[in-house]
Design a protein around this motif. Structure first.
Motif, PDB file in Angstrom:
ATOM      1  N   VAL A  69       0.855  -1.189   0.000  1.00 43.86           N
ATOM      2  CA  VAL A  69       0.000   0.000   0.000  1.00 43.86           C
ATOM      3  C   VAL A  69       0.891   1.239   0.000  1.00 43.86           C
ATOM      4  O   VAL A  69       1.903   1.284   0.717  1.00 43.86           O
ATOM      5  CB  VAL A  69      -0.931   0.010   1.230  1.00 43.86           C
ATOM      6  N   SER A  70       0.551   2.218  -0.811  1.00 39.93           N
ATOM      7  CA  SER A  70       1.370   3.433  -0.929  1.00 39.93           C
ATOM      8  C   SER A  70       1.652   4.045   0.438  1.00 39.93           C
ATOM      9  O   SER A  70       0.753   4.171   1.282  1.00 39.93           O
ATOM     10  CB  SER A  70       0.655   4.456  -1.813  1.00 39.93           C
ATOM     11  N   ASP A  71       2.914   4.421   0.634  1.00 42.38           N
ATOM     12  CA  ASP A  71       3.338   4.975   1.916  1.00 42.38           C
ATOM     13  C   ASP A  71       4.389   6.057   1.645  1.00 42.38           C
ATOM     14  O   ASP A  71       5.351   5.836   0.898  1.00 42.38           O
ATOM     15  CB  ASP A  71       3.925   3.866   2.793  1.00 42.38           C
ATOM     16  N   LYS A  72       4.204   7.245   2.262  1.00 39.58           N
ATOM     17  CA  LYS A  72       5.096   8.371   1.959  1.00 39.58           C
ATOM     18  C   LYS A  72       6.506   8.166   2.506  1.00 39.58           C
ATOM     19  O   LYS A  72       7.442   8.817   2.045  1.00 39.58           O
ATOM     20  CB  LYS A  72       4.506   9.667   2.501  1.00 39.58           C
ATOM     21  N   TYR A  73       6.667   7.286   3.478  1.00 40.61           N
ATOM     22  CA  TYR A  73       7.996   7.040   4.039  1.00 40.61           C
ATOM     23  C   TYR A  73       8.700   5.863   3.367  1.00 40.61           C
ATOM     24  O   TYR A  73       9.889   5.918   3.082  1.00 40.61           O
ATOM     25  CB  TYR A  73       7.895   6.782   5.542  1.00 40.61           C
ATOM     26  N   TRP A  74       7.955   4.770   3.115  1.00 42.39           N
ATOM     27  CA  TRP A  74       8.558   3.529   2.633  1.00 42.39           C
ATOM     28  C   TRP A  74       8.364   3.299   1.135  1.00 42.39           C
ATOM     29  O   TRP A  74       8.924   2.352   0.593  1.00 42.39           O
ATOM     30  CB  TRP A  74       7.968   2.347   3.400  1.00 42.39           C
ATOM     31  N   GLY A  75       7.583   4.144   0.491  1.00 45.19           N
ATOM     32  CA  GLY A  75       7.241   3.883  -0.912  1.00 45.19           C
ATOM     33  C   GLY A  75       6.018   2.988  -0.957  1.00 45.19           C
ATOM     34  O   GLY A  75       4.969   3.352  -1.463  1.00 45.19           O
ATOM     35  N   GLN A  76       6.156   1.771  -0.430  1.00 47.22           N
ATOM     36  CA  GLN A  76       5.040   0.860  -0.240  1.00 47.22           C
ATOM     37  C   GLN A  76       5.171   0.242   1.149  1.00 47.22           C
ATOM     38  O   GLN A  76       6.274  -0.125   1.570  1.00 47.22           O
ATOM     39  CB  GLN A  76       5.018  -0.250  -1.295  1.00 47.22           C
ATOM     40  N   ALA A  77       4.065   0.139   1.834  1.00 46.44           N
ATOM     41  CA  ALA A  77       4.058  -0.495   3.144  1.00 46.44           C
ATOM     42  C   ALA A  77       3.485  -1.896   3.014  1.00 46.44           C
ATOM     43  O   ALA A  77       2.401  -2.092   2.446  1.00 46.44           O
ATOM     44  CB  ALA A  77       3.223   0.326   4.133  1.00 46.44           C
ATOM     45  N   LEU A  78       4.225  -2.878   3.499  1.00 50.20           N
ATOM     46  CA  LEU A  78       3.800  -4.263   3.430  1.00 50.20           C
ATOM     47  C   LEU A  78       2.553  -4.456   4.287  1.00 50.20           C
ATOM     48  O   LEU A  78       2.547  -4.145   5.474  1.00 50.20           O
ATOM     49  CB  LEU A  78       4.939  -5.164   3.939  1.00 50.20           C
ATOM     50  N   THR A  79       1.497  -4.956   3.666  1.00 49.43           N
ATOM     51  CA  THR A  79       0.205  -5.073   4.342  1.00 49.43           C
ATOM     52  C   THR A  79      -0.342  -6.485   4.190  1.00 49.43           C
ATOM     53  O   THR A  79      -0.420  -7.005   3.073  1.00 49.43           O
ATOM     54  CB  THR A  79      -0.807  -4.067   3.761  1.00 49.43           C
ATOM     55  N   ALA A  80      -0.716  -7.092   5.317  1.00 47.69           N
ATOM     56  CA  ALA A  80      -1.273  -8.451   5.316  1.00 47.69           C
ATOM     57  C   ALA A  80      -2.774  -8.389   5.543  1.00 47.69           C
ATOM     58  O   ALA A  80      -3.231  -7.848   6.553  1.00 47.69           O
ATOM     59  CB  ALA A  80      -0.610  -9.292   6.394  1.00 47.69           C
ATOM     60  N   LEU A  81      -3.545  -8.909   4.598  1.00 52.67           N
ATOM     61  CA  LEU A  81      -4.984  -9.078   4.778  1.00 52.67           C
ATOM     62  C   LEU A  81      -5.218 -10.561   5.023  1.00 52.67           C
ATOM     63  O   LEU A  81      -4.807 -11.399   4.198  1.00 52.67           O
ATOM     64  CB  LEU A  81      -5.748  -8.591   3.554  1.00 52.67           C
ATOM     65  N   TYR A  82      -5.848 -10.886   6.135  1.00 48.94           N
ATOM     66  CA  TYR A  82      -5.882 -12.293   6.531  1.00 48.94           C
ATOM     67  C   TYR A  82      -7.233 -12.671   7.140  1.00 48.94           C
ATOM     68  O   TYR A  82      -8.004 -11.821   7.601  1.00 48.94           O
ATOM     69  CB  TYR A  82      -4.774 -12.574   7.547  1.00 48.94           C
ATOM     70  N   VAL A  83      -7.492 -13.981   7.126  1.00 50.55           N
ATOM     71  CA  VAL A  83      -8.649 -14.555   7.800  1.00 50.55           C
ATOM     72  C   VAL A  83      -8.121 -15.346   8.992  1.00 50.55           C
ATOM     73  O   VAL A  83      -7.406 -16.333   8.805  1.00 50.55           O
ATOM     74  CB  VAL A  83      -9.450 -15.484   6.862  1.00 50.55           C
ATOM     75  N   PRO A  84      -8.412 -14.924  10.229  1.00 50.02           N
ATOM     76  CA  PRO A  84      -7.883 -15.620  11.400  1.00 50.02           C
ATOM     77  C   PRO A  84      -8.540 -16.989  11.587  1.00 50.02           C
ATOM     78  O   PRO A  84      -9.681 -17.203  11.178  1.00 50.02           O
ATOM     79  CB  PRO A  84      -8.225 -14.680  12.551  1.00 50.02           C
ATOM     80  N   THR A  85      -7.799 -17.906  12.208  1.00 54.31           N
ATOM     81  CA  THR A  85      -8.370 -19.236  12.473  1.00 54.31           C
ATOM     82  C   THR A  85      -9.423 -19.173  13.562  1.00 54.31           C
ATOM     83  O   THR A  85     -10.352 -19.975  13.579  1.00 54.31           O
ATOM     84  CB  THR A  85      -7.265 -20.217  12.880  1.00 54.31           C
ATOM     85  N   ASN A  86      -9.272 -18.233  14.505  1.00 51.63           N
ATOM     86  CA  ASN A  86     -10.304 -18.033  15.517  1.00 51.63           C
ATOM     87  C   ASN A  86     -10.294 -16.569  15.960  1.00 51.63           C
ATOM     88  O   ASN A  86      -9.399 -15.807  15.599  1.00 51.63           O
ATOM     89  CB  ASN A  86     -10.105 -18.975  16.716  1.00 51.63           C
ATOM     90  N   PHE A  87     -11.307 -16.193  16.743  1.00 56.53           N
ATOM     91  CA  PHE A  87     -11.527 -14.780  17.041  1.00 56.53           C
ATOM     92  C   PHE A  87     -10.413 -14.150  17.874  1.00 56.53           C
ATOM     93  O   PHE A  87     -10.242 -12.934  17.870  1.00 56.53           O
ATOM     94  CB  PHE A  87     -12.882 -14.597  17.747  1.00 56.53           C
ATOM     95  N   ASN A  88      -9.668 -14.958  18.619  1.00 56.56           N
ATOM     96  CA  ASN A  88      -8.636 -14.370  19.485  1.00 56.56           C
ATOM     97  C   ASN A  88      -7.226 -14.517  18.923  1.00 56.56           C
ATOM     98  O   ASN A  88      -6.246 -14.460  19.665  1.00 56.56           O
ATOM     99  CB  ASN A  88      -8.713 -14.982  20.889  1.00 56.56           C
TER     100      ASN A  88
END
Length: 504
Positions: A430-449
């Motif tokens: 994702v575009s980031d003014k400091y890093w150029g791109q910021a590494l971003t993880a979109l995930y589905v957790p195995t459980n709520f906690n």
């Protein structure tokens, strides 16, 4: 070379469509073929949209169109209004088969010609788009475009057999049709049978017939005298399975389907009985492959695409069970070279762009054809080892540059999956003014906690610091298409909006 109706004659006495009416398929094919032949007396072959839901009707329509040398566009009947708008703007069809148009008996090709059927689909089957078709202005705007298409089809028809347009690129929101022919599809069939050293191919199909992965299962069985089972994946997942001998069949799955079947002990046992379980459509993660190997499933990871009429590299099951984790060796009808950015061919174990030469290569993307079909360079990066096995590293377009460092998401996603704390994962930049791109993880957790702090702590022992995602976004599901491919464009939008809202 044998043509579609020749193969139809060969299977007249063979009840090859298990669970379907083979005789009905043959009768319907002949009926539709004769209707099309009558229309052909008028000149240019009509352009056909094929969106039949019912398998026998789909396959009969497909063979009839190919036998009559009519350009046929395979379509997903579940596309939404925007996708259908794209298709009608591009194709300007003469005939529409499927989508509820026509009666349930003889559909009557003549009765479905023209833009009236298109209007009924856009205005009744689907919500009315902003620029509803047809209208006089719209028709005038596309008239020149249609003329170009007609000339293209007429030109190609004199050089090739039936033009078969197979959809690709739908997950990005822009549908394209790869132009295949009966010859290119048959080249793929011959490469498959030679590679596996078999004469007849029995296929168990749970994938959509309008997609190359489902269509090629039909082609292999239909043209080699094999048997074909067609069942919706949900039916298989519920345990409703035909009484066949799986050891005589190939089954094709995408990774998400394999994952779901492995959650059921009975279906896992059923999978172990297949001679080969072809796995393609999207990259499989290490944990999934290990689980399949643990259960001794004869998995065959494949590499291919719509443009190459399915697989051009496949790892044979014995190699998989012996511990190999790549995409296997190249099928006989194809060649792969690894090249650098300047086009220089690289040596073994050197990573570069994958360049393909194959007899099953598409002619182009409708309505344009490629001027040079000798080499097809794809976005994938990989290398060939000393034994000629293809190893996929990632996609060049998915490369993330953060703080001047190059990162390929596949490595990060694999490491995150190994924590066994997430059910699904996609890493983007994702575009980031400091890093150029910021590494971003979109995930589905195995459980709520599930704790992202705990996940990051585990990753610190496996990955360099710059490879650990800076942002973590939990979602109930990740958007994937029917082949299991992630819709990265949609995830980019989700991530951007989420990060903007959290920074407000």
């Amino acid at each position: 070379m044998e043509q579609p109706l020749d193969y139809l004659k060969n299977c007249v006495q063979n009840d090859w469509l298990i669970g379907c009416n083979s005789h009905q398929f043959q009768e319907l094919t002949q009926e539709l073929y004769l209707e099309l032949k009558q229309l052909l007396a008028g000149g240019t072959p009509p352009k056909i949209i094929l969106a039949e839901r019912e398998p026998v009707r789909f396959l009969a329509s497909f063979i009839a169109a190919c036998a009559a040398n009519c350009p046929v566009f395979l379509c997903n009947p579940d596309w939404g209004k925007q996708e259908w708008q794209q298709v009608f703007d591009l194709v300007q069809p003469d005939i529409i088969w499927g989508l509820g148009i026509g009666d349930q008996g003889s559909r009557g090709a003549e009765g479905q010609r023209g833009r009236g059927a298109e209007e009924r689909i856009l205005n009744s089957q689907l919500p009315t788009p902003h620029s509803a078709l047809p209208c006089t202005d719209a028709i005038n705007r596309v008239s020149q475009h249609s003329l170009v298409q007609t000339r293209l089809i007429a030109s190609l028809s004199t050089q090739h057999s039936a033009l078969i347009m197979i959809p690709t690129g739908g997950s990005s929101g822009q549908i394209k049709f790869a132009i295949q022919t009966w010859e290119t599809l048959m080249a793929s069939v011959r490469g498959f049978t030679e590679y596996f050293q078999i004469k007849q191919v029995n296929s168990f199909c749970v994938l959509p017939l309008y997609h190359v992965s489902g269509l090629m299962q039909f082609m292999r069985s239909f043209t080699t005298g094999g048997q074909l089972v067609i069942l919706p994946f949900k039916t298989v997942e519920s345990g409703q399975i035909y009484n066949i001998n799986p050891s005589e069949f190939f089954i094709s799955l995408v990774p998400t389907q394999l994952q779901r079947l492995l959650q059921n002990p009975q279906l896992t046992e059923w999978l172990t009985q297949f001679t080969t379980v072809l796995l393609g459509g999207a990259p499989a993660w290490h944990e999934l492959l290990e689980k399949a190997r643990f259960h001794r499933i004869r998995l065959a990871p494949t590499y291919g695409m719509t443009e190459t009429a399915s697989q051009i590299a496949t790892l044979k099951p014995d190699d998989f069970l012996n511990g190999k984790i790549n995409s296997g060796q190249i099928l006989p009808h194809a060649q792969i070279k690894i090249c650098d950015r300047q086009g220089k061919v690289l040596n073994s174990n050197q990573t570069g762009n994958i360049t393909i030469e194959t007899k099953s290569l598409a002619l182009g993307y409708y309505p344009q054809t490629w001027s040079d079909r000798n080499y097809f360079q794809v976005d994938d990066l990989g290398f060939l080892d000393e034994q000629g096995y293809l190893n996929i590293v990632g996609r060049s377009s998915e490369k993330i540059i953060t703080g001047g460092e190059n990162i390929y998401p596949a490595e990060i996603e694999a490491a995150i999956r190994e924590t066994q704390m997430i059910a699904d994962i996609c890493v983007i930049g994702v575009s980031d003014k400091y890093w150029g791109q910021a590494l971003t993880a979109l995930y589905v957790p195995t459980n709520f906690n599930t704790s992202t702090i705990e996940i990051q702590a585990i990753l610190k022992g496996k990955l360099s610091k710059f490879k650990i995602p800076k942002h973590w976004i939990s979602l109930p599901t990740l958007p994937r298409n029917s082949q299991g491919k992630i819709n990265r464009q949609q995830l980019q939008q989700i991530a951007t909006e989420f990060l903007l809202s959290t920074n407000d």
